[in-house]
Write an enzyme that holds these catalytic residues in place. Structure first.
Site, PDB file in Angstrom:
ATOM      1  N   GLU A 238      -4.121  -9.648   3.959  1.00  0.00           N
ATOM      2  CA  GLU A 238      -5.110  -9.218   4.967  1.00  0.00           C
ATOM      3  C   GLU A 238      -6.326 -10.132   5.076  1.00  0.00           C
ATOM      4  OE1 GLU A 238      -3.400  -7.158   3.090  1.00  0.00           O
ATOM      5  OE2 GLU A 238      -2.908  -5.324   4.185  1.00  0.00           O
TER       6      GLU A 238
ATOM      7  N   GLU B 155       0.825  -1.216   0.000  1.00  0.00           N
ATOM      8  CA  GLU B 155       0.000   0.000   0.000  1.00  0.00           C
ATOM      9  C   GLU B 155       0.862   1.271   0.000  1.00  0.00           C
ATOM     10  OE1 GLU B 155      -2.449  -1.780   3.258  1.00  0.00           O
ATOM     11  OE2 GLU B 155      -4.082  -0.880   2.106  1.00  0.00           O
TER      12      GLU B 155
HETATM   13  N1  COA Z   1       5.166  -8.312  11.780  1.00  0.00           N
HETATM   14  C1  COA Z   1       6.089  -8.494  12.748  1.00  0.00           C
HETATM   15  N2  COA Z   1       7.221  -9.208  12.584  1.00  0.00           N
HETATM   16  C2  COA Z   1       7.435  -9.734  11.367  1.00  0.00           C
HETATM   17  C3  COA Z   1       6.535  -9.568  10.291  1.00  0.00           C
HETATM   18  C4  COA Z   1       5.350  -8.812  10.538  1.00  0.00           C
HETATM   19  N3  COA Z   1       4.445  -8.589   9.592  1.00  0.00           N
HETATM   20  N4  COA Z   1       7.015 -10.214   9.225  1.00  0.00           N
HETATM   21  C5  COA Z   1       8.183 -10.761   9.606  1.00  0.00           C
HETATM   22  N5  COA Z   1       8.437 -10.463  10.880  1.00  0.00           N
HETATM   23  C6  COA Z   1       9.605 -10.874  11.686  1.00  0.00           C
HETATM   24  C7  COA Z   1       9.531 -12.349  12.070  1.00  0.00           C
HETATM   25  O1  COA Z   1       8.742 -12.511  13.232  1.00  0.00           O
HETATM   26  C8  COA Z   1      10.981 -12.673  12.285  1.00  0.00           C
HETATM   27  O2  COA Z   1      11.373 -12.187  13.544  1.00  0.00           O
HETATM   28  P1  COA Z   1      12.328 -13.082  14.507  1.00  0.00           P
HETATM   29  O3  COA Z   1      13.605 -13.251  13.718  1.00  0.00           O
HETATM   30  O4  COA Z   1      12.470 -12.254  15.734  1.00  0.00           O
HETATM   31  O5  COA Z   1      11.623 -14.370  14.714  1.00  0.00           O
HETATM   32  C9  COA Z   1      11.692 -11.823  11.233  1.00  0.00           C
HETATM   33  O6  COA Z   1      10.768 -10.795  10.886  1.00  0.00           O
HETATM   34  C10 COA Z   1      12.026 -12.612   9.977  1.00  0.00           C
HETATM   35  O7  COA Z   1      10.817 -13.206   9.490  1.00  0.00           O
HETATM   36  P2  COA Z   1      10.660 -14.781   9.244  1.00  0.00           P
HETATM   37  O8  COA Z   1       9.201 -15.103   9.312  1.00  0.00           O
HETATM   38  O9  COA Z   1      11.579 -15.553  10.150  1.00  0.00           O
HETATM   39  O10 COA Z   1      11.194 -14.902   7.759  1.00  0.00           O
HETATM   40  P3  COA Z   1      10.747 -15.988   6.695  1.00  0.00           P
HETATM   41  O11 COA Z   1      11.693 -15.844   5.559  1.00  0.00           O
HETATM   42  O12 COA Z   1      10.612 -17.327   7.313  1.00  0.00           O
HETATM   43  O13 COA Z   1       9.277 -15.529   6.212  1.00  0.00           O
HETATM   44  C11 COA Z   1       7.577 -13.995   5.517  1.00  0.00           C
HETATM   45  C12 COA Z   1       9.098 -14.274   5.612  1.00  0.00           C
HETATM   46  C13 COA Z   1       7.399 -12.581   4.978  1.00  0.00           C
HETATM   47  C14 COA Z   1       6.945 -15.021   4.593  1.00  0.00           C
HETATM   48  C15 COA Z   1       6.963 -14.113   6.911  1.00  0.00           C
HETATM   49  O14 COA Z   1       7.762 -13.366   7.835  1.00  0.00           O
HETATM   50  C16 COA Z   1       5.569 -13.632   6.997  1.00  0.00           C
HETATM   51  O15 COA Z   1       4.659 -14.307   6.543  1.00  0.00           O
HETATM   52  N6  COA Z   1       5.343 -12.455   7.621  1.00  0.00           N
HETATM   53  C17 COA Z   1       4.025 -11.924   7.853  1.00  0.00           C
HETATM   54  C18 COA Z   1       3.415 -11.291   6.614  1.00  0.00           C
HETATM   55  C19 COA Z   1       2.056 -10.756   6.942  1.00  0.00           C
HETATM   56  O16 COA Z   1       1.103 -11.471   7.087  1.00  0.00           O
HETATM   57  N7  COA Z   1       1.990  -9.429   7.137  1.00  0.00           N
HETATM   58  C20 COA Z   1       0.792  -8.772   7.586  1.00  0.00           C
HETATM   59  C21 COA Z   1       0.076  -8.179   6.438  1.00  0.00           C
HETATM   60  S1  COA Z   1      -1.432  -7.422   6.956  1.00  0.00           S
END
Ligand code: COA
Length: 241
Positions: free
Chosen positions: A135, A115
Site C-alpha cells: 500500500e 489483512e
Molecule cells: N488487481 C487487479 N488485477 C490483478 C491484481 C490486482 N491487485 N494482481 C494481479 N492482477 C491480475 C493481472 O492484471 C493479470 O491479469 P491479466 O492476465 O488480465 O493481465 C493477472 O492478475 C495475473 O497477474 P500478473 O501481474 O500477470 O502476474 P505476475 O506473476 O506477473 O505478477 C504480482 C504477480 C502479484 C507480482 C503482480 O500481479 C502484482 O504486483 N499485482 C499487484 C499487487 C498489488 O499491488 N496489490 C494491491 C495491494 S493494495
C-alpha cells in the site's frame, strides 16, 4: 453452496469453506468481493451449524493479490466510501466473529489478502507463499486493519519494516516471525486446515468461542482487565475458581 460470483461459500459437517474466486485476477479484492464477503461473514457469524471456517484462494497462484488495482482510481468519493464503510464494515464484522477462523493461504498474499489472513485466528501457509503490504508504495495505507493487526502479530519493528519498505516475506520467514502457525506443502494445505477444524469443532462450541474471546479481546486489555474478562467468561461456563 451459495451462488455468489467471486466467492464460493460451502458448508460441510460444521465447517464453512470460503474460497476467494477470481483466479484470473489472482483473487484481487474488488467491490463485489467486499459485498459478497460481507454476506458470507454474516452467515458464518449467525449460522449455528457453522462451528469453524476455513478461508482459501482459488487457483494455483494466489490467495489474494490485494485490492483490485483496476478499481483503484475509480473508487467512490471519500464521502460515499465512508458511508459504505459505515453500512458494510467488513473488517469490523470479521473481527467480531467469535468462532475460530482458519486461513489456509498459498502464493501471493498481498494487501487485503494479508489483512484477511490477519483477521483469522490460525494461519497455515504453503511453502510457496509470499506475504506483503504494497500500500505505502501506492501512496495509501492499509485500510482493512493491517496497521493494527500486523504489529499485534509480529511486533512493532517488523510490522513497520514490512509496511514502510514494501518488502515481501516468504513462508519460512513468516513462520519465524509467528505470522503463520505452520508451513506445509501445497498438497497438505487443505487437509491440515481440515484436521485442525475437525479437532476444534469436536469441542464445546461455547468453550471454543469463549476461549477465543478471552485471548483476542484480552490482548487489548491490561492484565488486570484481561483476568477479569477470563473470570467472567469462565463463570459463564460454570467456572470453578
Ligand atoms: N488487481 C487487479 N488485477 C490483478 C491484481 C490486482 N491487485 N494482481 C494481479 N492482477 C491480475 C493481472 O492484471 C493479470 O491479469 P491479466 O492476465 O488480465 O493481465 C493477472 O492478475 C495475473 O497477474 P500478473 O501481474 O500477470 O502476474 P505476475 O506473476 O506477473 O505478477 C504480482 C504477480 C502479484 C507480482 C503482480 O500481479 C502484482 O504486483 N499485482 C499487484 C499487487 C498489488 O499491488 N496489490 C494491491 C495491494 S493494495
Amino acid at each position: 453452496m451459495s451462488n455468489f460470483e467471486v466467492i464460493i461459500y460451502e458448508k460441510t459437517d460444521g465447517i464453512g469453506y470460503v474460497t476467494l474466486n477470481r483466479p484470473q485476477a489472482l483473487n484481487a479484492y474488488n467491490l463485489q468481493m467486499r459485498d459478497e464477503l460481507y454476506q458470507v461473514l454474516g452467515a458464518i457469524k449467525d449460522d449455528p451449524e457453522v462451528k469453524v471456517a476455513i478461508f482459501r484462494g482459488a487457483g494455483e497462484r494466489a490467495f489474494c493479490a490485494g485490492a483490485d488495482l483496476t478499481e483503484f482510481l475509480t473508487a467512490p468519493s471519500p464521502v460515499i466510501a465512508r458511508q459504505v464503510r459505515w453500512e458494510r464494515d467488513v473488517w469490523g464484522l470479521f473481527l467480531s466473529i467469535t468462532k475460530p477462523l482458519i486461513a489456509a493461504v498459498h502464493g501471493y498474499v498481498l494487501g487485503d489478502g494479508l489483512e484477511i489472513a490477519l483477521c483469522c485466528d490460525i494461519r497455515l501457509a504453503s511453502e510457496d507463499t509470499q506475504f506483503g503490504l504494497p500500500e505505502v508504495g501506492l501512496g495509501i495505507i492499509p485500510a482493512a486493519g493491517g496497521t493494527q493487526t500486523l504489529p499485534r502479530m509480529i511486533g512493532r519493528a517488523k510490522a513497520l519494516e514490512v509496511l514502510l519498505t514494501g518488502r515481501w516475506i516468504k513462508a519460512e520467514e513468516a513462520h519465524r516471525l509467528k505470522l503463520v502457525n505452520q508451513v506445509v506443502s501445497r498438497h497438505d494445505l487443505l487437509p491440515t486446515a481440515e484436521r485442525l477444524a475437525n479437532k476444534i469443532k469436536a469441542y464445546s462450541p461455547t468453550a471454543v468461542t469463549y476461549a477465543k474471546q478471552a485471548i483476542t479481546r484480552g490482548l487489548d486489555l491490561s492484565l488486570e482487565q484481561g483476568l477479569e474478562l477470563e473470570a467472567k467468561l469462565g463463570a459463564g461456563l460454570g467456572g470453578y475458581k
